[in-house]
Design a protein around this motif. Sequence first.
Motif, PDB file in Angstrom:
ATOM      1  N   GLN A   9      10.312  -3.323  -6.478  1.00 12.16           N
ATOM      2  CA  GLN A   9      11.704  -2.944  -6.226  1.00 12.16           C
ATOM      3  C   GLN A   9      11.839  -2.543  -4.752  1.00 12.16           C
ATOM      4  O   GLN A   9      11.699  -1.376  -4.390  1.00 12.16           O
ATOM      5  CB  GLN A   9      12.121  -1.783  -7.143  1.00 12.16           C
ATOM      6  CG  GLN A   9      12.093  -2.097  -8.613  1.00 12.16           C
ATOM      7  CD  GLN A   9      13.268  -2.947  -9.068  1.00 12.16           C
ATOM      8  OE1 GLN A   9      14.117  -3.324  -8.279  1.00 12.16           O
ATOM      9  NE2 GLN A   9      13.329  -3.241 -10.349  1.00 12.16           N
ATOM     10  N   ASN A  10      12.078  -3.522  -3.900  1.00 14.58           N
ATOM     11  CA  ASN A  10      12.190  -3.234  -2.475  1.00 14.58           C
ATOM     12  C   ASN A  10      13.558  -2.670  -2.118  1.00 14.58           C
ATOM     13  O   ASN A  10      14.576  -3.082  -2.687  1.00 14.58           O
ATOM     14  CB  ASN A  10      11.913  -4.495  -1.659  1.00 14.58           C
ATOM     15  CG  ASN A  10      10.435  -4.749  -1.474  1.00 14.58           C
ATOM     16  OD1 ASN A  10       9.638  -3.816  -1.439  1.00 14.58           O
ATOM     17  ND2 ASN A  10      10.045  -6.012  -1.366  1.00 14.58           N
ATOM     18  N   PRO A  11      13.610  -1.749  -1.134  1.00 16.06           N
ATOM     19  CA  PRO A  11      14.890  -1.113  -0.783  1.00 16.06           C
ATOM     20  C   PRO A  11      15.809  -1.990   0.064  1.00 16.06           C
ATOM     21  O   PRO A  11      17.012  -1.726   0.139  1.00 16.06           O
ATOM     22  CB  PRO A  11      14.455   0.130   0.001  1.00 16.06           C
ATOM     23  CG  PRO A  11      13.137  -0.252   0.603  1.00 16.06           C
ATOM     24  CD  PRO A  11      12.471  -1.126  -0.439  1.00 16.06           C
ATOM     25  N   LEU A  12      15.261  -2.991   0.733  1.00 14.86           N
ATOM     26  CA  LEU A  12      16.021  -3.898   1.604  1.00 14.86           C
ATOM     27  C   LEU A  12      16.654  -3.178   2.784  1.00 14.86           C
ATOM     28  O   LEU A  12      17.627  -3.656   3.372  1.00 14.86           O
ATOM     29  CB  LEU A  12      17.096  -4.662   0.799  1.00 14.86           C
ATOM     30  CG  LEU A  12      16.588  -5.484  -0.385  1.00 14.86           C
ATOM     31  CD1 LEU A  12      17.745  -6.173  -1.109  1.00 14.86           C
ATOM     32  CD2 LEU A  12      15.546  -6.514   0.055  1.00 14.86           C
ATOM     33  N   THR A  13      16.087  -2.040   3.158  1.00 14.45           N
ATOM     34  CA  THR A  13      16.602  -1.258   4.282  1.00 14.45           C
ATOM     35  C   THR A  13      16.009  -1.691   5.615  1.00 14.45           C
ATOM     36  O   THR A  13      16.624  -1.518   6.664  1.00 14.45           O
ATOM     37  CB  THR A  13      16.325   0.233   4.053  1.00 14.45           C
ATOM     38  OG1 THR A  13      14.963   0.400   3.638  1.00 14.45           O
ATOM     39  CG2 THR A  13      17.233   0.795   2.965  1.00 14.45           C
ATOM     40  N   ALA A  41       6.057  -2.009   3.224  1.00 12.32           N
ATOM     41  CA  ALA A  41       5.349  -0.803   2.777  1.00 12.32           C
ATOM     42  C   ALA A  41       5.446  -0.636   1.268  1.00 12.32           C
ATOM     43  O   ALA A  41       4.464  -0.278   0.597  1.00 12.32           O
ATOM     44  CB  ALA A  41       5.917   0.425   3.488  1.00 12.32           C
ATOM     45  N   THR A  42       6.625  -0.901   0.712  1.00 13.55           N
ATOM     46  CA  THR A  42       6.817  -0.789  -0.742  1.00 13.55           C
ATOM     47  C   THR A  42       5.965  -1.812  -1.475  1.00 13.55           C
ATOM     48  O   THR A  42       5.325  -1.508  -2.493  1.00 13.55           O
ATOM     49  CB  THR A  42       8.298  -0.990  -1.097  1.00 13.55           C
ATOM     50  OG1 THR A  42       9.086  -0.007  -0.408  1.00 13.55           O
ATOM     51  CG2 THR A  42       8.531  -0.853  -2.588  1.00 13.55           C
ATOM     52  N   THR A  43       5.932  -3.028  -0.962  1.00 11.73           N
ATOM     53  CA  THR A  43       5.121  -4.084  -1.580  1.00 11.73           C
ATOM     54  C   THR A  43       3.633  -3.759  -1.476  1.00 11.73           C
ATOM     55  O   THR A  43       2.874  -3.953  -2.433  1.00 11.73           O
ATOM     56  CB  THR A  43       5.421  -5.438  -0.919  1.00 11.73           C
ATOM     57  OG1 THR A  43       6.816  -5.754  -1.090  1.00 11.73           O
ATOM     58  CG2 THR A  43       4.581  -6.550  -1.523  1.00 11.73           C
ATOM     59  N   LYS A  44       3.212  -3.226  -0.348  1.00 17.94           N
ATOM     60  CA  LYS A  44       1.798  -2.867  -0.181  1.00 17.94           C
ATOM     61  C   LYS A  44       1.382  -1.770  -1.156  1.00 17.94           C
ATOM     62  O   LYS A  44       0.252  -1.780  -1.664  1.00 17.94           O
ATOM     63  CB  LYS A  44       1.532  -2.432   1.264  1.00 17.94           C
ATOM     64  CG  LYS A  44       1.429  -3.600   2.236  1.00 17.94           C
ATOM     65  CD  LYS A  44       1.020  -3.129   3.615  1.00 17.94           C
ATOM     66  CE  LYS A  44       0.761  -4.293   4.541  1.00 17.94           C
ATOM     67  NZ  LYS A  44       0.341  -3.844   5.899  1.00 17.94           N
ATOM     68  N   ALA A 101      -2.073  -0.576  -5.827  1.00 13.78           N
ATOM     69  CA  ALA A 101      -2.221  -0.007  -7.173  1.00 13.78           C
ATOM     70  C   ALA A 101      -2.968  -0.926  -8.127  1.00 13.78           C
ATOM     71  O   ALA A 101      -3.346  -0.511  -9.224  1.00 13.78           O
ATOM     72  CB  ALA A 101      -0.842   0.315  -7.753  1.00 13.78           C
ATOM     73  N   GLN A 102      -3.217  -2.164  -7.716  1.00 15.92           N
ATOM     74  CA  GLN A 102      -3.881  -3.127  -8.592  1.00 15.92           C
ATOM     75  C   GLN A 102      -5.397  -2.999  -8.458  1.00 15.92           C
ATOM     76  O   GLN A 102      -5.908  -2.621  -7.406  1.00 15.92           O
ATOM     77  CB  GLN A 102      -3.432  -4.548  -8.262  1.00 15.92           C
ATOM     78  CG  GLN A 102      -1.924  -4.740  -8.230  1.00 15.92           C
ATOM     79  CD  GLN A 102      -1.214  -4.135  -9.437  1.00 15.92           C
ATOM     80  OE1 GLN A 102      -1.631  -4.341 -10.577  1.00 15.92           O
ATOM     81  NE2 GLN A 102      -0.159  -3.374  -9.188  1.00 15.92           N
ATOM     82  N   VAL A 114       8.407 -10.980   3.353  1.00 11.17           N
ATOM     83  CA  VAL A 114       7.681  -9.775   2.924  1.00 11.17           C
ATOM     84  C   VAL A 114       6.255 -10.120   2.513  1.00 11.17           C
ATOM     85  O   VAL A 114       5.295  -9.462   2.928  1.00 11.17           O
ATOM     86  CB  VAL A 114       8.429  -9.070   1.781  1.00 11.17           C
ATOM     87  CG1 VAL A 114       7.645  -7.846   1.307  1.00 11.17           C
ATOM     88  CG2 VAL A 114       9.832  -8.655   2.226  1.00 11.17           C
ATOM     89  N   ILE A 115       6.077 -11.181   1.713  1.00 16.58           N
ATOM     90  CA  ILE A 115       4.721 -11.508   1.260  1.00 16.58           C
ATOM     91  C   ILE A 115       3.888 -12.095   2.391  1.00 16.58           C
ATOM     92  O   ILE A 115       2.656 -11.968   2.391  1.00 16.58           O
ATOM     93  CB  ILE A 115       4.714 -12.442   0.030  1.00 16.58           C
ATOM     94  CG1 ILE A 115       5.168 -13.863   0.360  1.00 16.58           C
ATOM     95  CG2 ILE A 115       5.562 -11.856  -1.092  1.00 16.58           C
ATOM     96  CD1 ILE A 115       4.960 -14.855  -0.772  1.00 16.58           C
ATOM     97  N   THR A 116       4.532 -12.717   3.357  1.00 15.61           N
ATOM     98  CA  THR A 116       3.810 -13.224   4.516  1.00 15.61           C
ATOM     99  C   THR A 116       3.176 -12.076   5.286  1.00 15.61           C
ATOM    100  O   THR A 116       2.048 -12.186   5.781  1.00 15.61           O
ATOM    101  CB  THR A 116       4.764 -14.016   5.433  1.00 15.61           C
ATOM    102  OG1 THR A 116       5.233 -15.174   4.729  1.00 15.61           O
ATOM    103  CG2 THR A 116       4.069 -14.467   6.710  1.00 15.61           C
TER     104      THR A 116
END
Length: 260
Positions: A67-71, A78-81, A86-87, A102-104
């Motif tokens: 759930q990215n903030p898109l800000t 940072a949110t994706t990382k 956590a995995q 973002v994934i790049t």
Amino acid sequence: MKSFVKKAALATALASSAISASAATTGTTAKNEPTVVLVHGAFSDGSAWSKVIPLLQAQGLKVVAVQNPLTSLADDVATTKRALEAQTGPVVLVGHSYGGVVITEAGSDEHVKSLVYVAAYAPGEGQSIADLNKDYPTPAGFSELVADKRGFLTLTLDGVSKYLAQDVSPEQAALMAATQKPTNGKNFEEKVGVPAWKTKPSWYIVAEHDFMLQPALQEVLAKNISAHVVTLPSSHTPQISQPAEVAKVILEAVAEVAKK
């Protein structure tokens, strides 16, 4: 099309058997099995993957929708990382549209073993979405973007129903318009560092009837990152209009990870 369906079905079966074999040989149920982490694009949130998630879970996969903030791009990376950190096992990282940027950037995480771009931007080092778009005609859907006084963008209902997702039901389009998350317009000007696709195998879904990201640009991006390419006759949101086909491509990436 028939040959593609047969190939995709084979990939689905392979992914399922590979996952089962992994669990049988390691004696674990989670640590060494692939997890699929899904990154949404602009003007949406993690629910954009709601039709794909059950298909992946039906194959016994753990799935996480970020759930990215898109800000800002930095905030989204940072949110994706955090989700990746956590995995405990290998990750197939999937991004739609802006989520490809973002994934790049975030995909260099050690857990990430492969990348899947779904009608997504795949910039090179020092590139932004604005850089990638500059040599192509402005997508028709951009005419329906509305900016608030803080520079956050949304799409009009017409923008969603005619350009973002013209191949979904009117009810689905209305829901997407009502629940969209405003996106900071500056995100499209932010550049990435060393792209993860340089060292990670990639898959790319080209959306043939895309009015938000030029299909010709998608084809160039897929070639640039040496991706396994699948082309779908869809709008910019194949994960909603053709979720089974998108899931099959993700499962192909999972199968490759599970074999290693």
